[in-house]
Motif scaffolding. Structure first.
Motif, PDB file in Angstrom:
ATOM      1  N   ASN A 137       0.847  -1.194   0.000  1.00 15.83           N
ATOM      2  CA  ASN A 137       0.000   0.000   0.000  1.00 15.83           C
ATOM      3  C   ASN A 137       0.879   1.239   0.000  1.00 15.83           C
ATOM      4  OD1 ASN A 137      -2.073   1.824   0.139  1.00 15.83           O
ATOM      5  ND2 ASN A 137      -2.486   1.507   2.316  1.00 15.83           N
ATOM      6  N   ASP A 138       1.348   1.593  -1.193  1.00 13.22           N
ATOM      7  CA  ASP A 138       2.103   2.826  -1.388  1.00 13.22           C
ATOM      8  C   ASP A 138       1.154   3.874  -1.954  1.00 13.22           C
ATOM      9  OD1 ASP A 138       3.923   4.796  -1.771  1.00 13.22           O
ATOM     10  OD2 ASP A 138       5.120   3.748  -3.276  1.00 13.22           O
ATOM     11  N   VAL A 139       0.631   3.587  -3.144  1.00 13.27           N
ATOM     12  CA  VAL A 139      -0.402   4.429  -3.758  1.00 13.27           C
ATOM     13  C   VAL A 139      -1.733   3.712  -3.553  1.00 13.27           C
ATOM     14  CG1 VAL A 139      -1.250   5.485  -5.882  1.00 13.27           C
ATOM     15  CG2 VAL A 139       1.226   5.273  -5.469  1.00 13.27           C
ATOM     16  N   LEU A 140      -2.656   4.354  -2.845  1.00 16.15           N
ATOM     17  CA  LEU A 140      -3.916   3.706  -2.469  1.00 16.15           C
ATOM     18  C   LEU A 140      -4.649   3.116  -3.665  1.00 16.15           C
ATOM     19  CD1 LEU A 140      -6.136   3.019  -0.430  1.00 16.15           C
ATOM     20  CD2 LEU A 140      -7.057   5.329  -0.779  1.00 16.15           C
ATOM     21  N   GLU A 141      -4.783   3.888  -4.740  1.00 17.86           N
ATOM     22  CA  GLU A 141      -5.533   3.424  -5.901  1.00 17.86           C
ATOM     23  C   GLU A 141      -4.933   2.141  -6.486  1.00 17.86           C
ATOM     24  OE1 GLU A 141      -4.451   6.468  -5.438  1.00 17.86           O
ATOM     25  OE2 GLU A 141      -6.312   7.590  -5.114  1.00 17.86           O
ATOM     26  N   GLU A 142      -3.620   2.039  -6.473  1.00 16.18           N
ATOM     27  CA  GLU A 142      -2.964   0.849  -7.012  1.00 16.18           C
ATOM     28  C   GLU A 142      -3.180  -0.354  -6.096  1.00 16.18           C
ATOM     29  OE1 GLU A 142       1.130   1.754  -7.733  1.00 16.18           O
ATOM     30  OE2 GLU A 142       0.659   3.280  -9.252  1.00 16.18           O
ATOM     31  N   ALA A 143      -3.137  -0.129  -4.800  1.00 16.25           N
ATOM     32  CA  ALA A 143      -3.374  -1.215  -3.850  1.00 16.25           C
ATOM     33  C   ALA A 143      -4.802  -1.742  -3.984  1.00 16.25           C
ATOM     34  CB  ALA A 143      -3.109  -0.740  -2.425  1.00 16.25           C
ATOM     35  N   VAL A 144      -5.758  -0.827  -4.161  1.00 10.76           N
ATOM     36  CA  VAL A 144      -7.160  -1.216  -4.336  1.00 10.76           C
ATOM     37  C   VAL A 144      -7.314  -2.069  -5.587  1.00 10.76           C
ATOM     38  CG1 VAL A 144      -9.481  -0.347  -4.857  1.00 10.76           C
ATOM     39  CG2 VAL A 144      -8.097   0.760  -3.086  1.00 10.76           C
ATOM     40  N   GLU A 145      -6.711  -1.641  -6.688  1.00  8.54           N
ATOM     41  CA  GLU A 145      -6.798  -2.403  -7.934  1.00  8.54           C
ATOM     42  C   GLU A 145      -6.124  -3.766  -7.798  1.00  8.54           C
ATOM     43  OE1 GLU A 145      -8.599  -1.836 -10.619  1.00  8.54           O
ATOM     44  OE2 GLU A 145      -9.368  -0.119  -9.490  1.00  8.54           O
TER      45      GLU A 145
END
Length: 203
Positions: A168-176
């Motif tokens: 979880n560095d960039v939230l949007e990427e972690a969500v995807e």
């Protein structure tokens, strides 16, 4: 149709953003539900039965334990907290995706009961960033933060026990990443047997 739903277990040290990630996942996923925990503590103002928790007495909770109806549980102070098996099994039988947000020890217990469960461990980009996030909350004193960081070290060492690790560095990427994992789990052969049989039978 799939044979059954997908059970997803999400764990992470405090401060890694697991609740935030799953909240965003739910906004983008139609058939995913977060399992509601059960507790013996008193209901607080604004909380709702079956939404925030299932509120039960200590006797009722202990009966659930004795009957094998708790997927995992722990006692904090004078109160029990845990995941009741009944609602989880019901949603899975309906073909839903059920997400459990629980601590590492509980994740191991669930995996033992549900070997097909998909386990995801959320990690921070670095330990320094994790400490910065914890201090940035402004909700804990220094001693509490030090204790949380000590616990985090032990929990991070157990990440290798999980099926997937998501940073979880960039939230949007972690969500995807989490959404992609759930999609992949739904397409596993053991989940697609009914659909495969349907295609073959109609050939």
């Amino acid at each position: 149709m799939n044979n059954k739903g997908v059970l997803v277990v999400v764990s992470a040290p405090s401060g890694c953003g697991k609740d935030t990630i799953i909240a965003e996942v739910l906004k983008k996923t139609d058939d995913a539900f977060v399992s509601v925990s059960m507790t013996t503590r008193a209901m607080r103002p604004g909380e709702k039965e079956g939404v925030n928790y299932y509120f039960v007495t200590q006797t009722e909770f202990e009966e659930k334990i004795d009957q094998g109806e708790m997927l995992e549980y722990a006692r904090y102070g004078s109160n029990y907290y845990g995941t009741p098996a009944g609602p989880v099994r019901k949603l899975l039988n309906e073909g839903k995706t059920v997400i459990l947000i629980i601590e590492v020890q509980g994740a191991g217990n669930v995996k033992h009961l549900f070997p097909d469960a998909c386990t995801i461990f959320i990690i921070p980009p670095s330990f320094e960033i994790l400490e910065k996030r914890l201090r940035g909350r402004g909700t804990d004193d220094n001693n509490s933060i030090i204790k949380r960081l000590e616990i985090a070290k032990d929990e991070l060492a157990r990440a290798v026990e999980f099926d997937y690790i998501v940073e979880n560095d960039v939230l949007e990427e972690a969500v995807e990443d989490v959404i992609t994992i759930i999609k992949a789990e739904k397409l596993k052969t053991n989940k697609m047997k009914n659909k495969l049989s349907e295609v073959i039978n109609n050939a």
